[in-house]
Design a protein around this motif. Structure first.
Motif, PDB file in Angstrom:
ATOM      1  N   ARG A 278     -81.015 -31.553   3.459  1.00  0.00           N
ATOM      2  CA  ARG A 278     -81.914 -30.493   4.323  1.00  0.00           C
ATOM      3  C   ARG A 278     -83.501 -31.088   4.198  1.00  0.00           C
ATOM      4  O   ARG A 278     -83.831 -31.667   3.145  1.00  0.00           O
ATOM      5  CB  ARG A 278     -82.122 -29.126   3.805  1.00  0.00           C
TER       6      ARG A 278
ATOM      7  N   LYS B 233     -77.353 -36.086   7.155  1.00  0.00           N
ATOM      8  CA  LYS B 233     -76.404 -36.668   6.402  1.00  0.00           C
ATOM      9  C   LYS B 233     -76.169 -35.873   5.024  1.00  0.00           C
ATOM     10  O   LYS B 233     -76.389 -36.606   3.951  1.00  0.00           O
ATOM     11  CB  LYS B 233     -76.630 -38.109   6.203  1.00  0.00           C
ATOM     12  N   GLY B 234     -76.281 -34.289   5.296  1.00  0.00           N
ATOM     13  CA  GLY B 234     -76.119 -33.791   4.130  1.00  0.00           C
ATOM     14  C   GLY B 234     -77.433 -33.248   3.362  1.00  0.00           C
ATOM     15  O   GLY B 234     -77.269 -32.583   2.298  1.00  0.00           O
TER      16      GLY B 234
ATOM     17  N   ASN C  42     -80.627 -31.070   9.163  1.00  0.00           N
ATOM     18  CA  ASN C  42     -79.637 -31.513   8.020  1.00  0.00           C
ATOM     19  C   ASN C  42     -79.378 -32.883   8.500  1.00  0.00           C
ATOM     20  O   ASN C  42     -78.661 -33.520   9.500  1.00  0.00           O
ATOM     21  CB  ASN C  42     -78.295 -30.707   8.193  1.00  0.00           C
TER      22      ASN C  42
END
Length: 189
Positions: free
Chosen positions: A163, A160-161, A158
């Motif tokens: 996947r 910075k947000g 993950n």
């Protein structure tokens, strides 16, 4: 545990402190470091302050992460390298290299030095390396250090947000001619 200092042929690996904040902050402004690692982006001065004053010493104190600043013996910061404990006997290596020091083999040398320390002093029997698929610089370091590439893990990072898939590889004590703390029985094909 108290931080340790390691030396290699060309490098000094030591914990970082408040006196290193400027160097960490400046190196982490590199868009490549922000793109391929999980450090915050944009990387602000308060991130560097918290990293050297809290994250690094806390990791050493509780034995969860052993972070080394990688330095030239009489020079500046080359990069950062951390060994994060993932399970008993398994640590994951992560690193970044300051732009001006890339291509000199420093991060490979630091990775090998820290891995030898982990194998011989910390009862580690497997050092894992993971990097987002496409991070060819990180993969080149791992391959030069002797890591065996084991495949791709789907949605395993993950960043910075988001996947992302990652490559995974491992280095074992036997890869460096060192004994393991536990017997290893490889699978038979």
């Amino acid at each position: 545990m108290d931080p340790v200092t390691l030396t290699t042929e060309r490098l000094l690996l030591r914990s970082v402190g408040p006196h290193d904040t400027d160097a960490v902050y400046e190196a982490a402004q590199d868009p490549g470091i922000q793109r391929w690692t999980t450090i915050p982006s944009p990387y602000l001065r308060e991130h560097a302050d918290a990293f050297v004053a809290q994250v690094v010493p806390d990791g050493w104190a509780d034995g969860s992460m052993f972070t080394f600043g990688v330095f030239l013996p009489f020079g500046g910061l080359v990069g950062m390298l951390g060994l994060t404990m993932r399970s008993p006997g398994v640590a994951e290596v992560g690193f970044w290299t300051a732009k001006e020091h890339r291509g000199n083999g420093y991060t490979t040398e630091a990775t090998l030095g820290a891995s030898r320390w982990a194998f011989t002093r910390m009862s580690i029997d497997r050092v894992e390396w993971r990097a987002e698929v496409g991070n060819t610089g990180s993969r080149a370091v791992a391959e030069r250090a002797g890591f065996t590439m084991e495949g791709v893990l789907r949605s395993a990072i993950n960043n910075k947000g988001v996947r992302r898939d990652c490559w995974v590889g491992s280095l074992l004590p036997s890869d460096l001619g060192l004994p393991s703390t536990a017997p290893y029985l490889p699978a038979r094909s």
